[in-house]
Scaffold this motif. Sequence first.
Motif, PDB file in Angstrom:
ATOM      1  N   GLY A  21       0.793  -1.223   0.000  1.00 12.07           N
ATOM      2  CA  GLY A  21       0.000   0.000   0.000  1.00 12.07           C
ATOM      3  C   GLY A  21       0.826   1.274   0.000  1.00 12.07           C
ATOM      4  O   GLY A  21       0.274   2.372  -0.065  1.00 12.07           O
ATOM      5  N   TYR A  22       2.152   1.144   0.068  1.00 12.59           N
ATOM      6  CA  TYR A  22       3.034   2.313   0.094  1.00 12.59           C
ATOM      7  C   TYR A  22       4.192   2.103  -0.882  1.00 12.59           C
ATOM      8  O   TYR A  22       5.317   1.793  -0.478  1.00 12.59           O
ATOM      9  CB  TYR A  22       3.575   2.560   1.506  1.00 12.59           C
ATOM     10  CG  TYR A  22       2.527   2.974   2.505  1.00 12.59           C
ATOM     11  CD1 TYR A  22       2.227   4.316   2.709  1.00 12.59           C
ATOM     12  CD2 TYR A  22       1.836   2.023   3.254  1.00 12.59           C
ATOM     13  CE1 TYR A  22       1.263   4.700   3.628  1.00 12.59           C
ATOM     14  CE2 TYR A  22       0.870   2.407   4.173  1.00 12.59           C
ATOM     15  CZ  TYR A  22       0.594   3.739   4.354  1.00 12.59           C
ATOM     16  OH  TYR A  22      -0.358   4.116   5.275  1.00 12.59           O
ATOM     17  N   GLU A  23       3.906   2.292  -2.153  1.00  7.23           N
ATOM     18  CA  GLU A  23       4.925   2.093  -3.174  1.00  7.23           C
ATOM     19  C   GLU A  23       6.018   3.164  -3.128  1.00  7.23           C
ATOM     20  O   GLU A  23       7.099   2.981  -3.693  1.00  7.23           O
ATOM     21  CB  GLU A  23       4.280   2.078  -4.559  1.00  7.23           C
ATOM     22  CG  GLU A  23       3.289   0.931  -4.765  1.00  7.23           C
ATOM     23  CD  GLU A  23       2.651   0.961  -6.135  1.00  7.23           C
ATOM     24  OE1 GLU A  23       2.965   1.901  -6.915  1.00  7.23           O
ATOM     25  OE2 GLU A  23       1.856   0.055  -6.432  1.00  7.23           O
ATOM     26  N   GLY A  24       5.733   4.262  -2.460  1.00  9.06           N
ATOM     27  CA  GLY A  24       6.697   5.359  -2.396  1.00  9.06           C
ATOM     28  C   GLY A  24       8.015   4.974  -1.760  1.00  9.06           C
ATOM     29  O   GLY A  24       9.057   5.549  -2.095  1.00  9.06           O
ATOM     30  N   TYR A  25       7.998   4.006  -0.838  1.00  7.25           N
ATOM     31  CA  TYR A  25       9.242   3.612  -0.174  1.00  7.25           C
ATOM     32  C   TYR A  25      10.275   3.101  -1.170  1.00  7.25           C
ATOM     33  O   TYR A  25      11.480   3.294  -0.982  1.00  7.25           O
ATOM     34  CB  TYR A  25       8.963   2.526   0.870  1.00  7.25           C
ATOM     35  CG  TYR A  25       8.359   3.055   2.146  1.00  7.25           C
ATOM     36  CD1 TYR A  25       9.121   3.782   3.057  1.00  7.25           C
ATOM     37  CD2 TYR A  25       7.020   2.834   2.441  1.00  7.25           C
ATOM     38  CE1 TYR A  25       8.567   4.270   4.232  1.00  7.25           C
ATOM     39  CE2 TYR A  25       6.456   3.317   3.612  1.00  7.25           C
ATOM     40  CZ  TYR A  25       7.223   4.033   4.508  1.00  7.25           C
ATOM     41  OH  TYR A  25       6.668   4.514   5.660  1.00  7.25           O
TER      42      TYR A  25
END
Length: 280
Positions: free
Chosen positions: A115-119
């Motif tokens: 849910g957090y591809e930004g990492y």
Amino acid sequence: MAWWGDADETRVLIAPDHDTNGNGSGNVLSLRHPKTGNKACYLYFDEELLELHWFKQSYGSWFLGDYVCEDGRLYTATPVDPVFILLPIFDEARMKKKDDPGKFRQLDEILYVQGYEGYQQLASIAEKSMQIVCDFKEVGSAKFFRLNDSKVLRWLSYKVHQLRQVLPTLDKNYAAQIERATLVDAVSVIGEYLNEEPWLKLLCGKLNLCLQDELRSPERKILPSSLESGQASFDTNAIQEKTGFEKKTTGNGRLAKKAKVEKNTRNIKDMFSRASRKGS
């Protein structure tokens, strides 16, 4: 700094100017806030991570050249140490149990957060920055990381020491405080980016500090607001006074605005109508 993304509407953003030509671009990332775990927005620009904040008055818009931006919010982007942001996911990735220090993991495994591809876009700065708080091994071309509690505490203590030295230079009220009070303030600021368990508790233990007791102490002075100390601040009431609007509650509980009558002013409609007649 010029920046654009997938947004359909214009926003006013104050951020460090990395590109003197004003042609820089950045990406807005959705990451977990290191203390609350809630989704938060960050700006990743030129190998630097910036934290996004916004402020909005009750009424406001922006005049940008000949364009009116309906969204009157002011967005700011300030640099944040990526170690604070990455610390929780590195802590989870090692799967530590009691006295077991946990497992070594590859960076791409650690940065995969559902849910957090930004990492995953932070791989380059994560490899550089997290070495200060991690043990790592190299097997061939692969590098494996594992968070080290002792290194984390040393790094946090160093951050507190840095902030403790800087605070007295920012405001005369900090300069007048005793060293213990400045230490409490420094830990409080750092604590905004740390989970209570285990990091804030371990940090306070290392510094022989009970943060809650110190904050509740009757001997602790409440510092005056930034307006009282002469520092600029976003004060809605002060802005309303300058712009000629005041808050007034009507019978149904809603706020009504009262316009201040200015002398020697012209209606904005007249300005636009004159311009249109002149150009015709």
